[in-house]
Every structure is written in structure tokens, then in C-alpha cells.
Design a protein around this motif. Structure first.
Motif, PDB file in Angstrom:
ATOM      1  N   UNK A 154      66.928  98.622  55.269  1.00 23.85           N
ATOM      2  CA  UNK A 154      66.472 100.167  55.808  1.00 23.85           C
ATOM      3  C   UNK A 154      64.974 100.300  55.931  1.00 23.85           C
ATOM      4  N   UNK A 155      64.302  99.719  55.221  1.00 23.89           N
ATOM      5  CA  UNK A 155      62.775  99.703  55.714  1.00 23.89           C
ATOM      6  C   UNK A 155      62.498  99.221  56.843  1.00 23.89           C
TER       7      UNK A 155
ATOM      8  N   UNK B 249      63.284  92.472  58.415  1.00 24.02           N
ATOM      9  CA  UNK B 249      63.931  92.754  56.786  1.00 24.02           C
ATOM     10  C   UNK B 249      63.938  91.374  56.130  1.00 24.02           C
ATOM     11  N   UNK B 250      64.201  90.327  56.642  1.00 27.87           N
ATOM     12  CA  UNK B 250      63.957  88.960  55.845  1.00 27.87           C
ATOM     13  C   UNK B 250      62.918  88.810  55.209  1.00 27.87           C
TER      14      UNK B 250
ATOM     15  N   UNK C 226      77.798  91.689  57.613  1.00 28.81           N
ATOM     16  CA  UNK C 226      77.873  90.923  56.364  1.00 28.81           C
ATOM     17  C   UNK C 226      78.950  91.233  55.402  1.00 28.81           C
ATOM     18  N   UNK C 227      79.718  89.945  54.945  1.00 31.10           N
ATOM     19  CA  UNK C 227      80.770  90.249  54.158  1.00 31.10           C
ATOM     20  C   UNK C 227      80.094  90.832  52.762  1.00 31.10           C
TER      21      UNK C 227
ATOM     22  N   UNK D 242      70.250  94.339  58.428  1.00 25.92           N
ATOM     23  CA  UNK D 242      71.224  93.718  57.565  1.00 25.92           C
ATOM     24  C   UNK D 242      71.546  92.296  57.785  1.00 25.92           C
ATOM     25  N   UNK D 243      71.383  92.137  59.029  1.00 21.73           N
ATOM     26  CA  UNK D 243      71.661  90.725  59.442  1.00 21.73           C
ATOM     27  C   UNK D 243      70.601  89.754  59.014  1.00 21.73           C
ATOM     28  N   UNK D 244      69.219  90.178  58.925  1.00 21.46           N
ATOM     29  CA  UNK D 244      68.165  89.537  58.511  1.00 21.46           C
ATOM     30  C   UNK D 244      68.084  89.285  57.099  1.00 21.46           C
TER      31      UNK D 244
END
Length: 504
Positions: free
Chosen positions: A161-162, A492-493, A142-143, A188-190
């Protein structure tokens, strides 16, 4: 009818002067209490490890509160530190098994010795060569500027992280060693997709990571099987096994030393100074030649008086296997501690400076959380996966386990040379599968040759019975590998939505 017999009192077996046990009831009650205590200890034993882990997380929370002082974002930093500690515990429980499993399965190390060596080497690798600067966005998935303001970035990193920690916890419970790097990348992506949309994702980088699902285990398996195929005819089936060992073992030990030197240069020293794959190979070549020269007299001395049998060869590979397991743990600590504390360091930086950065420095207290968490997770929850990796996929001995360890180091070097993002977990497990499947093929080939010589071909049912790799583990692990990125992304999302809603 009456008679003398009717007036005689009934006989008794006990003497009239026998002492009376006045404490019989108390003895029974004490016996029941003792049984209840034993049962309570048996039931409570599985709760000891989670209790110690919970105490470690509580200590981390207190330490984060102390280090943040009177910061207005104190609660956010404490929460991030707790998530980072939880992540580190799960890395130790899941990922370290790949380094120590082969040595334990080959009986070169006891479980206690493996846990002690791994804890020391993981901590040393994290603190000595863990790196002062770490990429916070996991390989440019992710930028940083796509996430907008610092608060959105903080909640995205917390969710990632979680989610990664929860997925590793589930995978450990299911008995599936998965990639820590892939877990955090998926997280990180989600979170990034929900925060900034699909266009914020660097899809070419993600495609490379997805390709590593196949490349890593296949490359590790092929190289490990190739080494075993090299060793069998030249040493195991040689007429003079001791003479063959004196010729080939020093060469293999030198190759191992050179491979691990290059591996550590890429994984550890590259965090401190700029080292490319070519330079790492040259350093490894120099060390390998020196170790080969030193190993020749050592192996000759060790092999003096040994019998001309396979068991003697296993003794010569024991010490190199232990050293390789320790070096793998050191390199793992140097490399994967960033998966636990990288997002935490990013959160601390974003809350402290008020801006998002692609690369940040890791404070010492954050690095200590990662190093200690990995060691605690290994000690408390690691033995289960160590046994699975070392004993439940295929039967390992020092020679086969040595091939696995050597394959892990060489595969990382080759992949780095080619610019391929690979997973050390996938490589190690793939190498074990490669050794097992080669054993199956070689065993069936020899059985067919002996059957043809004796005029008795091996029946298909007998060949099926001689499988040397547990297929159930293949399916479980491959499924876990494939699901890791999408599962952590989805989790994560959802967590990002929840955390942002709670914050608002």
C-alpha cells in the motif's frame, strides 16, 4: 568680493507654511510589512494543499483509533488506515485526470466544474457500487496461504500500500498518469516475493497484466481514431453539416449511452450482482436504442437555427461529453476505490479474525476513507494532470474528446469480453494519442493532396513542423507505464524488510 547677491538667502520651492509629514517613517515601515505579507502569502500558497492533505490523514488516523477501540492491534490498524488514506489521495490526484481531462481540454467544462462533478461522481460510485467484497490480493498475484501467518500478511499489505502510494505521488509530481491497478499489483508482488519467495507469485496472471501495457493504449487509440475517421467525412466535411448532424449525432449519443450502460454494468453492478459481458452488452443495447430514439427530436431542436459550419457541430457534442465524463468518474469510483481500501480491508480482517482471506468484506468506515481520499486528492492535486491530459498532449475539441470518452467505454467492454486485464488510465491516454496521431496523418494527407493540386508538394521540413502530438509526453508516459510494476515491486520489497525489522 561682496555684494547684495551674497547676502540673499537661497530660494526654496516649498511654501513656508507647508505641513510636515511626521509619519513618513511609519508609512514606509507599514509599506514594507504589507509587501512582506504579500510575499509570505505567495510563498505559502503551495503549502495549502499539502497541509489540507495532512489534516485529512490525521483525521483518518483519529477515526481509525476510534473504530478499533481497545484492540491489541490498534496501532497497526491506525498505520494501515493512514497508508490507505495516503493511497486514496494519490489516486484522486493521478487517476481521475483521465476522466475529466478531455472534457476540460475541449472547453466543455471549466476546471471548477470538472472538479465538482468528478468529486461527486467518484464518491457516489465508490459508495453506491463500490462493492461489498473485494479481492485483497489484486487479481490473484500472490496466493493468500503462501504468506504464512497473519502478521507477515499484514506487513506485506502495508508495504504494498505504501509503495503504491509513493509511486503514484512521484508519477503525479513528474506529470505522468499511471495505472493505479498496476501500482498496487507491483507492490503486492514485491512484498510477496520477499515474504514467500518467487514461487508464490502467479506469473501467468502477471504476464496478462504486463501484456495490458501494450493492449490497453493501442486498443483505446485505434478505436478513438476510428470514430474520428468515421465522423470527419460524414459530418465535419459534409456540405450540409446540420442535416448530417441530425442524422449521426443521435446515433452516436445512443451508442455512447449503450456503451456506458454496459461499462457501468461490468464495473459497478457486477460488484453487487453477477453480470457477464454478454448480459452487460444486451442491457447496453436496450438503453442505447431508447436513448437514440429520445435524442432524435432533441438534436433536431438544438440544431434549429445553427449555421452550416464546424463550430455548430461542437455545440451539439458539448452536453454528451459532460455526461460521459461524469459516467466515467462514477465507474472509476466504483472500480478503483478497491485499490485504495482493498489492502486496508484485508489488514483489518486479518488483525480482527487472525486469519488471511483471499476475499473480504469492506467495512463502511474503510470505504468512506477511500471515497473521501479520492475526492480530496482530486480537489487538491488533480488540476495539474487534468490540464496535461486535456491540453498538453494534443488539441482537443468536443468532437475529438467525445471520441476519446466513447473509446474508453467500448475498449473496457471489448477487453472484458476477451478476458484481458486492461487499465482505464492507459485506455484514456492511449485514446488521446490515437486521436492526435490520426489528426497528424489526416492533416499531412490533405496537405499533400492540396500540394499536388497546386503543383507544390509539401517539403519534409514543413511536414515535421506540423506535428500535432507532443512527443515528449509519449516518451515520459510510456516509460512510466513500463517502470510502474518493477518500481513499486522493488520499493515494496524494501519497505517490507524495513517494516518487519521495526515490528520485530
Amino acid at each position: 568680493m561682496t555684494g547684495p547677491a551674497m547676502d540673499t538667502p537661497p530660494p526654496t520651492n516649498a511654501p513656508t507654511n507647508a505641513p510636515i509629514n511626521r509619519w513618513k517613517t511609519l508609512d514606509k515601515d507599514l509599506g514594507r510589512i504589507g509587501t512582506l505579507e504579500l510575499a509570505t502569502q505567495y510563498v505559502a500558497r503551495p503549502l495549502v494543499a499539502p497541509g489540507v492533505a495532512l489534516a485529512f490523514v490525521a483525521v483518518v488516523a483519529i477515526a481509525a483509533a476510534v473504530f478499533t477501540g481497545g484492540s491489541p492491534d490498534r496501532l497497526a490498524v491506525i498505520a494501515a488506515a493512514v497508508f490507505g488514506a495516503y493511497m486514496a489521495l494519490n489516486i484522486g490526484a493521478n487517476d481521475v485526470a483521465n476522466n475529466m481531462g478531455p472534457a476540460v481540454g475541449a472547453n466543455a467544462l471549466t476546471m471548477g466544474g470538472a472538479l465538482l462533478i468528478a468529486a461527486i461522481c467518484e464518491t457516489a460510485g465508490a459508495l453506491i457500487a463500490g462493492g461489498d467484497v473485494v479481492s485483497t490480493i489484486s487479481g490473484g498475484i500472490i496466493a493468500p496461504d503462501a504468506l504464512g501467518n497473519g502478521q507477515v500478511f499484514v506487513w506485506a499489505m502495508m508495504a504494498a500500500l505504501l509503495a503504491s502510494a509513493l509511486w503514484l505521488n512521484l508519477a503525479t509530481w513528474l506529470g505522468a498518469p499511471v495505472s493505479t491497478t498496476h501500482s498496487i499489483v507491483g507492490g503486492v508482488m514485491g512484498a510477496g516475493i520477499v515474504a514467500a519467495g518467487f514461487m508464490a507469485v502467479n506469473w501467468p496472471n502477471l504476464a496478462k497484466i504486463a501484456a495490458s501495457w501494450v493492449i490497453s493504449p493501442v486498443m483505446g487509440g485505434v478505436i478513438a481514431a476510428g470514430f474520428l475517421a468515421f465522423i470527419k467525412p460524414r459530418m465535419i466535411y459534409a456540405e450540409d453539416k446540420i442535416a448530417a448532424a441530425r442524422r449521426w449525432v443521435p446515433l452516436l449519443v445512443g451508442l455512447m449511452a449503450g456503451a456506458f450502460t454496459a461499462y457501468l454494468a461490468l464495473k459497478g453492478l457486477s460488484k453487487i450482482m453477477k453480470i457477464g459481458p454478454g448480459t452487460a452488452v444486451l442491457i447496453g443495447l436496450a438503453v442505447g436504442v431508447a436513448v437514440w430514439a429520445a435524442a432524435v427530436p432533441v438534436v433536431r431542436r438544438q440544431s434549429a437555427g445553427l449555421e452550416n459550419r464546424k463550430k455548430s457541430l461542437k455545440k451539439l457534442f458539448g452536453l454528451p461529453l459532460v455526461v460521459s465524463a461524469a459516467l466515467l468518474s462514477f465507474a472509476h469510483g466504483a472500480n478503483d476505490v478497491a485499490n485504495a481500501v482493498g489492502p486496508l480491508a484485508a489488514i483489518v480482517h486479518a488483525l480482527g479474525d487472525g486469519q488471511v482471506a483471499g476475499k473480504v468484506s469492506i467495512p463502511l468506515w474503510v470505504m468512506l476513507i477511500g471515497a473521501a481520499g479520492i475526492s480530496f486528492g482530486l480537489m487538491l492535486f488533480g488540476p495539474r494532470l487534468i490540464r496535461l491530459v486535456g491540453t498538453e498532449i494534443t488539441k482537443l475539441n468536443p468532437v475529438r474528446a467525445f471520441c476519446v470518452a466513447l473509446s474508453a467505454a467500448i475498449t473496457v467492454i471489448v477487453a472484458s469480453w476477451l478476458g484481458l486485464p486492461v487499465s482505464s488510465t492507459h485506455i484514456a491516454v492511449g485514446a488521446i494519442f490515437g486521436v492526435g496521431f490520426y489528426r497528424e496523418w489526416h492533416s499531412e494527407r490533405r496537405a499533400r493532396q492540396l500540394g499536388l493540386l497546386k503543383g507544390k508538394p509539401v517539403a519534409p521540413e514543413e511536414r515535421t513542423r506540423r506535428k500535432l502530438v507532443r512527443r515528449s509526453h509519449v516518451l515520459t508516459m510510456v516509460a512510466a507505464w513500463v517502470v510502474t510494476v518493477p518500481a513499486t515491486a522493488l520499493l515494496a520489497a524494501l519497505l517490507f524488510v524495513v517494516l518487519r525489522a521495526v515490528a520485530l
